[in-house]
Scaffold this motif. Sequence first.
Motif, PDB file in Angstrom:
ATOM      1  N   THR A  15       0.829  -1.208   0.000  1.00 60.29           N
ATOM      2  CA  THR A  15       0.000   0.000   0.000  1.00 60.29           C
ATOM      3  C   THR A  15       0.860   1.253   0.000  1.00 60.29           C
ATOM      4  O   THR A  15       0.618   2.185  -0.762  1.00 60.29           O
ATOM      5  N   VAL A  16       1.871   1.278   0.853  1.00 60.43           N
ATOM      6  CA  VAL A  16       2.742   2.447   0.955  1.00 60.43           C
ATOM      7  C   VAL A  16       3.510   2.662  -0.344  1.00 60.43           C
ATOM      8  O   VAL A  16       3.618   3.774  -0.844  1.00 60.43           O
ATOM      9  N   GLN A  17       4.039   1.559  -0.911  1.00 56.32           N
ATOM     10  CA  GLN A  17       4.847   1.685  -2.113  1.00 56.32           C
ATOM     11  C   GLN A  17       4.020   2.063  -3.329  1.00 56.32           C
ATOM     12  O   GLN A  17       4.493   2.735  -4.232  1.00 56.32           O
ATOM     13  N   SER A  18       2.756   1.612  -3.362  1.00 59.58           N
ATOM     14  CA  SER A  18       1.927   1.855  -4.540  1.00 59.58           C
ATOM     15  C   SER A  18       1.244   3.216  -4.508  1.00 59.58           C
ATOM     16  O   SER A  18       0.731   3.670  -5.518  1.00 59.58           O
ATOM     17  N   GLN A  19       1.230   3.863  -3.343  1.00 57.81           N
ATOM     18  CA  GLN A  19       0.575   5.161  -3.254  1.00 57.81           C
ATOM     19  C   GLN A  19       1.369   6.203  -4.024  1.00 57.81           C
ATOM     20  O   GLN A  19       2.569   6.344  -3.845  1.00 57.81           O
ATOM     21  N   LYS A  20       0.686   6.913  -4.882  1.00 60.74           N
ATOM     22  CA  LYS A  20       1.350   7.925  -5.690  1.00 60.74           C
ATOM     23  C   LYS A  20       1.593   9.187  -4.864  1.00 60.74           C
ATOM     24  O   LYS A  20       0.766   9.569  -4.046  1.00 60.74           O
ATOM     25  N   THR A  21       2.723   9.812  -5.100  1.00 59.80           N
ATOM     26  CA  THR A  21       3.064  11.042  -4.397  1.00 59.80           C
ATOM     27  C   THR A  21       3.150  12.187  -5.389  1.00 59.80           C
ATOM     28  O   THR A  21       3.777  12.066  -6.432  1.00 59.80           O
ATOM     29  N   VAL A  22       2.486  13.286  -5.053  1.00 56.06           N
ATOM     30  CA  VAL A  22       2.513  14.482  -5.887  1.00 56.06           C
ATOM     31  C   VAL A  22       3.252  15.567  -5.121  1.00 56.06           C
ATOM     32  O   VAL A  22       2.844  15.951  -4.022  1.00 56.06           O
TER      33      VAL A  22
END
Length: 205
Positions: free
Chosen positions: A15-22
């Motif tokens: 979940t943490v790795q797949s969450q996209k960061t903007v």
Amino acid sequence: MNRALLLFLFLVSITVQSQKTVNGLEASVTKAREIMHEKQITDYVILTNSHYANVTTYYEDSEGKREKEETYLTNMFEAYLFWKENSKCYLQLTDMNFTYQPLLLDQCGFLKLDAKTIDQISKEEVLPIVILENGAKTYLDIPNHFQTQFYFSNGNSKEFPAFYLSEPEKRNSNNTKNSKLQITKLYKTCEKIIRDNSDLLHRNK
């Protein structure tokens, strides 16, 4: 280790790795630097406050029914560009598109930041909050929702704990030392100018 716990940790990791960061902060800072370079301006400083929050985007079909949603970890940053140009000083609230207009300032003495001062600021340590009670030291763990960063014309400083700079704790035995830091003085000056001109900064769009 329990297999169920292993599975849980694995799912959390995915979940943490797949969450996209903007994070548009670096792009804004880069663009601000380019503008200053094009104008051959060396007396400037960029004050930024980073704050990450989950932002969800909802997608609907042609009938208005929700099809899906995506959550992004987004840097809800604030960035302010101070600079001196032709003996006049300006402040601009910046975003990735530079949609806000510059504001003329009355004071600009704080922008006389030579290389020695910038180097000193970059090496300064903001001390934690320590309360003395009955001769014993108590350390207060204050979560920093904002991380402050200063960018200068000849390099950038490290991140500083914004809470210790903007909310001085008078009981803090380190308060006197922190108040004497160059970073604290610079932050206080910039913060006051931003606060005093808040309405104008946001109206000049």
